[in-house]
Scaffold this motif. Sequence first.
Motif, PDB file in Angstrom:
ATOM      1  N   VAL A   1       5.420  10.302  13.353  1.00 15.17           N
ATOM      2  CA  VAL A   1       6.257   9.925  12.411  1.00 15.17           C
ATOM      3  C   VAL A   1       7.657  10.376  12.664  1.00 15.17           C
ATOM      4  N   ALA A   2       8.687   9.499  12.602  1.00 15.42           N
ATOM      5  CA  ALA A   2      10.106   9.752  12.807  1.00 15.42           C
ATOM      6  C   ALA A   2      11.028   8.527  12.654  1.00 15.42           C
ATOM      7  N   PRO A   3      12.251   8.745  12.182  1.00 11.89           N
ATOM      8  CA  PRO A   3      13.230   7.616  12.054  1.00 11.89           C
ATOM      9  C   PRO A   3      13.251   6.622  13.305  1.00 11.89           C
ATOM     10  N   GLN A   4      13.474   5.526  13.097  1.00 14.03           N
ATOM     11  CA  GLN A   4      14.013   4.527  14.162  1.00 14.03           C
ATOM     12  C   GLN A   4      12.844   4.481  15.204  1.00 14.03           C
ATOM     13  N   THR A   5      11.494   4.455  14.812  1.00  9.74           N
ATOM     14  CA  THR A   5      10.452   4.112  15.602  1.00  9.74           C
ATOM     15  C   THR A   5       9.684   3.100  15.151  1.00  9.74           C
ATOM     16  N   VAL A   6       8.837   2.632  16.315  1.00 12.78           N
ATOM     17  CA  VAL A   6       7.989   1.354  15.620  1.00 12.78           C
ATOM     18  C   VAL A   6       6.660   2.075  16.106  1.00 12.78           C
ATOM     19  N   ASN A   7       5.594   1.748  15.320  1.00 16.17           N
ATOM     20  CA  ASN A   7       4.156   2.203  15.629  1.00 16.17           C
ATOM     21  C   ASN A   7       3.400   0.585  15.617  1.00 16.17           C
TER      22      ASN A   7
ATOM     23  N   GLY B   1      10.901   5.600   7.853  1.00 13.41           N
ATOM     24  CA  GLY B   1      11.825   5.189   9.177  1.00 13.41           C
ATOM     25  C   GLY B   1      10.923   4.498  10.352  1.00 13.41           C
ATOM     26  N   VAL B   2       9.619   4.282   9.900  1.00 17.29           N
ATOM     27  CA  VAL B   2       8.760   3.816  10.996  1.00 17.29           C
ATOM     28  C   VAL B   2       8.556   2.305  10.671  1.00 17.29           C
ATOM     29  N   SER B   3       8.819   1.631  11.483  1.00 13.33           N
ATOM     30  CA  SER B   3       8.380   0.064  11.433  1.00 13.33           C
ATOM     31  C   SER B   3       6.880  -0.047  11.853  1.00 13.33           C
ATOM     32  N   ILE B   4       6.146  -0.909  11.129  1.00 14.77           N
ATOM     33  CA  ILE B   4       4.749  -1.028  11.307  1.00 14.77           C
ATOM     34  C   ILE B   4       4.630  -2.529  11.866  1.00 14.77           C
ATOM     35  N   TRP B   5       4.146  -2.593  13.188  1.00 16.77           N
ATOM     36  CA  TRP B   5       3.754  -3.828  13.719  1.00 16.77           C
ATOM     37  C   TRP B   5       2.416  -4.011  14.024  1.00 16.77           C
TER      38      TRP B   5
ATOM     39  N   GLU C   1      -2.058  10.674   5.441  1.00 13.43           N
ATOM     40  CA  GLU C   1      -1.145  11.475   4.799  1.00 13.43           C
ATOM     41  C   GLU C   1       0.073  11.531   5.546  1.00 13.43           C
ATOM     42  N   ILE C   2       1.109  10.742   4.835  1.00 15.32           N
ATOM     43  CA  ILE C   2       2.543  10.573   5.777  1.00 15.32           C
ATOM     44  C   ILE C   2       3.250  11.845   4.997  1.00 15.32           C
TER      45      ILE C   2
ATOM     46  N   ASN D   1       0.737  -1.286  -0.071  1.00 15.85           N
ATOM     47  CA  ASN D   1      -0.233   0.024  -0.020  1.00 15.85           C
ATOM     48  C   ASN D   1       0.752   1.304   0.081  1.00 15.85           C
ATOM     49  N   PRO D   2       0.492   2.343  -0.745  1.00 19.03           N
ATOM     50  CA  PRO D   2       1.529   3.552  -0.941  1.00 19.03           C
ATOM     51  C   PRO D   2       1.465   4.182   0.555  1.00 19.03           C
ATOM     52  N   ASN D   3       0.539   4.235   1.402  1.00 19.18           N
ATOM     53  CA  ASN D   3       0.706   4.986   2.747  1.00 19.18           C
ATOM     54  C   ASN D   3       1.466   4.209   3.608  1.00 19.18           C
ATOM     55  N   THR D   4       1.191   2.906   3.563  1.00 18.96           N
ATOM     56  CA  THR D   4       2.044   2.177   4.480  1.00 18.96           C
ATOM     57  C   THR D   4       3.351   2.151   4.249  1.00 18.96           C
ATOM     58  N   GLN D   5       3.863   2.224   2.940  1.00 20.49           N
ATOM     59  CA  GLN D   5       5.273   2.294   2.160  1.00 20.49           C
ATOM     60  C   GLN D   5       5.760   3.563   2.690  1.00 20.49           C
ATOM     61  N   ALA D   6       4.940   4.651   2.548  1.00 12.50           N
ATOM     62  CA  ALA D   6       5.485   5.919   2.730  1.00 12.50           C
ATOM     63  C   ALA D   6       5.848   5.855   4.361  1.00 12.50           C
ATOM     64  N   LEU D   7       4.940   5.297   5.051  1.00  7.23           N
ATOM     65  CA  LEU D   7       5.298   5.336   6.633  1.00  7.23           C
ATOM     66  C   LEU D   7       6.774   4.629   6.771  1.00  7.23           C
ATOM     67  N   SER D   8       6.982   3.282   5.975  1.00  7.16           N
ATOM     68  CA  SER D   8       8.000   2.407   6.144  1.00  7.16           C
ATOM     69  C   SER D   8       9.070   3.346   5.699  1.00  7.16           C
ATOM     70  N   ASP D   9       9.048   3.988   4.408  1.00 11.94           N
ATOM     71  CA  ASP D   9      10.108   4.899   3.961  1.00 11.94           C
ATOM     72  C   ASP D   9      10.537   5.964   4.713  1.00 11.94           C
TER      73      ASP D   9
END
Length: 367
Positions: free
Chosen positions: A285-291, A13-17, A306-307, A3-11
């Motif tokens: 949203v920030a690098p090296q975080t997990v949501n 620096g946020v890991s989606i768990w 909207e990331i 998904n483009p939104n979850t991909q943007a979140l990953s890009d």
Amino acid sequence: MSNPNTQALSDAGVSIWLDDLSRERLTSGSLAKLIEEKNVVGVTTNPAIFAASLSKAEVYGEAIAEQRDKSVEDAITEITSDDVAAACDLFKGIYESSKGFDGRVSIEVDPRLAHETAPTIAQAKALYERVNRENVLIKIPATLEGLEAITETIAEGISVNVTLIFSLERYREVINAYLIGLEKAHAKGLDLSKIHSVASFFVSRVDTEIDKRLAAIGTGEAAALRGQAGVANARLAYQVFEESFASARFEVLAAAGANVQRPLWASTGVKDPAYPSTLYVTELVAPQTVNTMPEKTLDATAAEAEIRGNAIAGSYDAANRVLDKLAAQGIDYNEIVNLLEVEGVDKFEVAWNELLEDMSVALKGAK
């Protein structure tokens, strides 16, 4: 295709768990689909999640029958550990490609031990051995008694998910407990690069409690502060993270291979329908975080988030002003975060007791 939104979140620096696990998710391919389509790279569990999962006796009928001669506690440990181990196997590739940061599956110690250090340490070791997967994370609550347990578990080379963090002061203590554990592990000659940890900072529950008090105040000034405390508190936690892992103390450990303890945003499902359903995603949203998200929040993120890149950088002064304004309204930060910790442990104990009761009934039915 992701998904483009979850991909943007990953890009960003946020890991989606995913904040959920069940045998049905594993056997149906539901979890595998979320990995493929919505960038899910880990799973968290807690007693409430397992209570909901194990209430579906039809999914666990055979597994429960196999445990019919065991105690209720042992049966729960066996069944939940099997689910976690299977999820760890599913995430093995992600675990290896991310060098241990992702592909993680969490399992929590018995919440009734939250204020008992030695039994928590013993159960953390036992759960790690029972799951027998390198990518498992053992969840330990951030109570005062839990701090030493965190240190000693890390010192054994076991990766830890520290849960139920609400206050900035306790978060600093959690980071210190992690660093002491790393220092002990290093003194033992353990490979620090294999030890990982996340610090689960709870978000929405802060707003729920503070909003209730702002509503009781009843002024326009108080109403204007609704829905701001949780994000402000979490953003200031990220500031603590940045400062702590830029320290000379951590530099020594990093040179020996140590990893940062990433902040994990927990309790990210919006409780107040007046707020955007992705509030605790887009604003943190920030690098090296997990949501870690319940599926409802993950679906909302995929559909409408909207990331906009890093949402925390440059926010610290504004976040401090929010807490100052709350204090001016008579909102006692320390009293609230202490209350939330007590309530958090209590809620997990209630869920655990429900799990025990349900399993007891199921085992009797299997005999």
